[in-house]
Design a protein around this motif. Sequence first.
Motif, short mmCIF file in Angstrom:
data_model
loop_
_atom_site.label_atom_id
_atom_site.label_comp_id
_atom_site.label_asym_id
_atom_site.label_seq_id
_atom_site.Cartn_x
_atom_site.Cartn_y
_atom_site.Cartn_z
N CYS A 83 17.91 -17.45 13.63
CA CYS A 83 17.24 -17.90 12.42
C CYS A 83 16.40 -19.14 12.74
N ALA A 84 15.15 -19.10 12.32
CA ALA A 84 14.26 -20.26 12.47
C ALA A 84 13.71 -20.61 11.09
N GLY A 85 12.92 -21.67 11.01
CA GLY A 85 12.36 -22.07 9.73
C GLY A 85 11.18 -23.00 9.94
N HIS A 86 10.68 -23.54 8.85
CA HIS A 86 9.52 -24.43 8.93
C HIS A 86 9.90 -25.79 9.52
N SER A 87 8.98 -26.34 10.28
CA SER A 87 9.09 -27.74 10.67
C SER A 87 7.80 -28.43 10.22
N LYS A 88 7.93 -29.61 9.67
CA LYS A 88 6.78 -30.32 9.12
C LYS A 88 6.40 -31.48 10.04
N PRO A 89 5.26 -31.36 10.70
CA PRO A 89 4.86 -32.41 11.65
C PRO A 89 4.53 -33.72 10.95
N PHE A 90 4.85 -34.81 11.61
CA PHE A 90 4.41 -36.13 11.16
C PHE A 90 4.18 -37.00 12.38
N SER A 91 3.37 -38.01 12.22
CA SER A 91 3.04 -38.88 13.34
C SER A 91 3.01 -40.33 12.88
N THR A 92 3.46 -41.21 13.75
CA THR A 92 3.38 -42.64 13.48
C THR A 92 2.49 -43.35 14.50
N ASP A 93 1.90 -42.57 15.42
CA ASP A 93 1.04 -43.18 16.44
C ASP A 93 -0.37 -42.59 16.47
N GLY A 94 -0.73 -41.84 15.42
CA GLY A 94 -2.06 -41.26 15.36
C GLY A 94 -2.19 -39.92 16.05
N SER A 95 -1.09 -39.37 16.58
CA SER A 95 -1.14 -38.06 17.21
C SER A 95 -1.47 -36.98 16.18
N PHE A 96 -2.08 -35.89 16.62
CA PHE A 96 -2.48 -34.82 15.71
C PHE A 96 -1.25 -34.18 15.08
N ALA A 97 -1.24 -34.08 13.76
CA ALA A 97 -0.12 -33.47 13.04
C ALA A 97 -0.66 -32.71 11.84
N HIS A 98 -0.47 -31.41 11.84
CA HIS A 98 -0.94 -30.56 10.74
C HIS A 98 0.19 -29.63 10.33
N TYR A 99 0.46 -29.56 9.03
CA TYR A 99 1.53 -28.70 8.53
C TYR A 99 0.96 -27.39 8.02
N ASP A 100 1.39 -26.29 8.62
CA ASP A 100 0.99 -24.96 8.18
C ASP A 100 2.17 -24.38 7.38
N SER A 101 2.01 -24.28 6.08
CA SER A 101 3.11 -23.86 5.22
C SER A 101 3.26 -22.35 5.11
N ARG A 102 2.37 -21.59 5.77
CA ARG A 102 2.46 -20.14 5.70
C ARG A 102 3.73 -19.65 6.42
N ARG A 103 4.30 -18.58 5.90
CA ARG A 103 5.45 -17.96 6.56
C ARG A 103 4.95 -17.24 7.81
N PRO A 104 5.46 -17.56 8.99
CA PRO A 104 4.93 -16.95 10.21
C PRO A 104 5.37 -15.50 10.39
N ASN A 105 4.65 -14.81 11.22
CA ASN A 105 4.99 -13.44 11.58
C ASN A 105 6.06 -13.47 12.68
N ILE A 106 7.20 -12.83 12.46
CA ILE A 106 8.30 -12.89 13.43
C ILE A 106 8.45 -11.58 14.20
N ASN A 107 7.44 -10.70 14.10
CA ASN A 107 7.47 -9.47 14.87
C ASN A 107 7.31 -9.78 16.36
N LEU A 108 8.00 -9.03 17.20
CA LEU A 108 7.96 -9.27 18.64
C LEU A 108 6.54 -9.22 19.19
N LEU A 109 5.70 -8.34 18.66
CA LEU A 109 4.31 -8.26 19.12
C LEU A 109 3.59 -9.59 18.94
N ARG A 110 3.91 -10.30 17.87
CA ARG A 110 3.28 -11.59 17.63
C ARG A 110 3.89 -12.69 18.48
#
Length: 320
Positions: A116-143
């Motif tokens: 089982c996996a789930g969403h992780s929400k990126p955050f940064s305190t040093d200016g590193s690139f952080a973007h949150y994609d809230s879409r449910r990902p495709n978990i098919n093996l092909l992907r």
Amino acid sequence: MSKEKKVSVVMCTYNGERFLKEQLDSIVNQTYPIYELIIQDDDSKDGTWQILQEYAERYSYIKLFRNQPGKGVNGNFFSAMRKATGDYIAISDQDDIWRKNKIELQINNIGDKLLCAGHSKPFSTDGSFAHYDSRRPNINLLRLIFSGLPGHTMLFRRELVSDILPEDNELYHVSFYDVALELAAGAFGSIAYCDEVLVDFRRHSSATTYTDFSKNLPSVGNAFYILKWSVMNYKKVRPKARKYWHARLALLKAIPSEDKYYKETVKMLHLELQDGLVAFVKLQWLFVKNRKVLFHTTGGGVVKAIRAFLYPMMQYYNYR
């Protein structure tokens, strides 16, 4: 699900004193009881080990191990995971922050699946690139061959490591441990996804896995950029891509499955490794045929068909 299910948390550390306490606090304060917290340090040179000893004195279920000499990321994690004795294993990085009900949500969502996996929400305190994609990902093996799940959110049955994954494999030497876990579970169509934010994912430039993926964000402009880059760099990048395809194929061959998409994925990887126009056209057809399950979201459509047709070339951007 009953709280009789024992959860082992496995964390590997290396020079992590800067953020370590915040993550440890988020683990020991989970709403679901932690059976054991296994922490294996890869011969840190800073104050990491002293911090770990302090927490081990306060919490009897914390078990500390120290590598001499360092094993590296994969060697450290696989070694630590095989020390776990719980029914489930949850992976933890040293610099993230778990949501308080992370484990409880996953135990309630995993059902009869291996992982089982789930969403992780990126955050940064040093200016590193952080973007949150809230879409449910495709978990098919092909992907999962092309775009994986966040390993730091994974909770899985212990037998995934003890009984299914091989002791050693070519993949372990070219990709991180979480790729092996998701491909092994995906080979049996046995992944559950918890559609909740489970982890606040710290993005900082000193992290082992840090990359700036701003050009990967979905947009027409980025799509043209990726296609152009892939065409221009095809000959340079293909040898590197072949190494990854070969390694993924080696792992799947070590865990044969009768799952429909397992067979399609193996066929796809064989075609990826072949040279020539005929193999490329066959690969395009396989992508188009499986377009409904190949990309980030399920479903068909003209746009998805075009993307599937172009993806055998566009994928090279992933190996830059």
